[in-house]
Design a protein around this motif. Sequence first.
Motif, mmCIF file in Angstrom:
data_model
loop_
_atom_site.group_PDB
_atom_site.id
_atom_site.type_symbol
_atom_site.label_atom_id
_atom_site.label_comp_id
_atom_site.label_asym_id
_atom_site.label_seq_id
_atom_site.Cartn_x
_atom_site.Cartn_y
_atom_site.Cartn_z
ATOM 1 N N UNK A 99 5.098 7.412 -1.507
ATOM 2 C CA UNK A 99 5.405 7.094 0.015
ATOM 3 C C UNK A 99 4.637 6.041 0.719
ATOM 4 N N UNK A 100 5.055 5.369 1.896
ATOM 5 C CA UNK A 100 4.341 4.478 2.400
ATOM 6 C C UNK A 100 3.323 5.227 3.390
ATOM 7 N N UNK B 119 0.865 -1.118 -0.210
ATOM 8 C CA UNK B 119 0.101 0.053 -0.023
ATOM 9 C C UNK B 119 0.992 1.158 0.005
ATOM 10 N N UNK B 120 0.656 2.230 -0.896
ATOM 11 C CA UNK B 120 1.476 3.379 -1.165
ATOM 12 C C UNK B 120 0.383 4.456 -1.148
ATOM 13 N N UNK C 205 -4.891 6.278 -0.947
ATOM 14 C CA UNK C 205 -3.848 4.898 -0.951
ATOM 15 C C UNK C 205 -4.317 4.016 -2.281
ATOM 16 N N UNK C 206 -3.192 3.321 -2.771
ATOM 17 C CA UNK C 206 -3.427 2.468 -3.654
ATOM 18 C C UNK C 206 -2.269 1.299 -3.469
ATOM 19 N N UNK C 207 -2.501 0.409 -4.011
ATOM 20 C CA UNK C 207 -1.815 -0.902 -4.114
ATOM 21 C C UNK C 207 -0.703 -0.661 -5.377
ATOM 22 N N UNK C 208 0.648 -0.730 -4.887
ATOM 23 C CA UNK C 208 1.507 -0.711 -5.706
ATOM 24 C C UNK C 208 2.341 -1.999 -5.980
ATOM 25 N N UNK D 206 2.082 -1.006 -14.843
ATOM 26 C CA UNK D 206 0.537 -1.656 -14.739
ATOM 27 C C UNK D 206 -0.295 -0.350 -13.647
ATOM 28 N N UNK D 207 0.500 0.057 -12.512
ATOM 29 C CA UNK D 207 -0.065 1.109 -11.806
ATOM 30 C C UNK D 207 -0.449 2.445 -12.702
ATOM 31 N N UNK D 208 0.606 2.537 -13.733
ATOM 32 C CA UNK D 208 0.484 3.873 -14.446
ATOM 33 C C UNK D 208 -0.547 3.532 -15.333
ATOM 34 N N UNK D 209 -0.888 2.218 -15.925
ATOM 35 C CA UNK D 209 -2.246 2.029 -16.791
ATOM 36 C C UNK D 209 -3.283 2.204 -16.128
#
Length: 490
Positions: A417-418, A336-337, A344-347, A402-405
């Motif tokens: 950041x965390x 999680x970032x 928050x999102x999952x990186x 894939x996070x960018x997509x």
Amino acid sequence: MPHAPTTRPARTPVIREQPPAGRRTGKPAWYAPAAVLGDAAAAGAPVWAAFAPVDGRNAAAYAIVAALAWLLVRAARDRYAERRLGERDNVGPALKDWPVLVGLLAVVRAATGEESPFLLALAALVPCAPVSAAVHTLIHRHLLARRRSGQAVRRALVIGEAEAVDGLVSHLAKRTDHEFVVVGVCPIGDEDPHDLAPVAARLRRQAPPRMSADSAPVLEAARRLGVDVVVVVPGPHLSGVRLRRLSWALHGAQCPLVVVPGLTEVAGRRVGVSSVAGLTLLNVAPPARRGLRALLKAVTDRLGAALLIALLSPLFAAVALAVRLDSPGPVVHRQTRIGRGQVPFTMAKFRTMVADAELLRHQLAGTNENDGRMFKMRRDPRVTRVGRVLRRYSLDELPQLFNILRGDMSLVGPRPPLPDEVAGYDEVELRRLAVKPGLTGLWQVSGRSDLSWDETIALDLRYVDNWSPTGDLRVLVRTVRAVIAGTGAY
């Protein structure tokens, strides 16, 4: 065995070697001819190469016209002025000038009835901007090298209240990419500044009734020290009428004056000067967050990520196999970032540590080698053998495409950041979350883990406030060099 924490030494200002008074400190005379010849070749050579095989009789004429038109556009936009040559790498200006060149040649083509192949002519002009930018970048780098050794600089006399003078002189002393070498200061009042530069004169705290009481000591100090420019830091005791009168005296003696407004880390393109009711105003444009440029960034991010995933798919497979064979655990590590707006999102990253690395982190809390909220160790015992190679060349970051997509990240931006890092942010540090985090950014190309926390924040805030498409392009180019060098990657 855990390593002892490393304490980073504080950076102390170091004044550059001062050029002797009377020595020519301007830029080398060959900068302008080199820039002109480079621009002429950038336009003329590709045009000649494109037309020589199909129309050898007119190829030279086409090349000459293209070169002259490019020089005309560049000169009209003041690209060869001494004050600008070498001051920046010129990627942005070259890209802005190129459409003007195309339009100018289109007018010439229509006016003369020229019937050469249009698409061929357009393709021949494509290398013009990048080649010109490369020429000016070489000049820029040469100028930076000279300035690091105290050449091509201007001897400056700084005027202001002691605290303001200290701040400016210290700021200038920490960097060598600018043109000023402070050879003396003129504090206002009885307070003494720090010993970063000698006190050349002293002004009264209250404005004197006669102009000469201010101008006489300043002009005498400027003459004695052989200064090229006087730099003024305005304040409560040096503003308005008093500053204007001082400028009269300096300009009467043919001494340039620079006024420091107090703004820091604001790109020049965001600042404009206007005059209202006799007042000189600085207009600071807000950072680009919406509009065409923001749309361009979003489209470029998605298309760029998709293209890279397609091109690097064999590398994805090879890295995944290496991670699987090296140590037990999942191939991809999800974490999680915190993204733009503190969402928050999952990186995703390729796993570079043992499977229970998060649990072991608490045991290593006392070994953090970073002076801020990031946890970094040069020889982290949790990193696997394959993981060290992946980190060395930043291959562990590839799944973030894939996070960018998905729209969580950008190709270029601050480091994601965390949550526990963000929990300790102050209001200044929270500003780095005003944009999407990036796969790469100024932090990654400027030293990565070797940077202190304050340096990391300063770079991120500079990006947040001054983002531009050409700035992103420069970061992407520098990323390739940083990845190959592996500096600060651990």
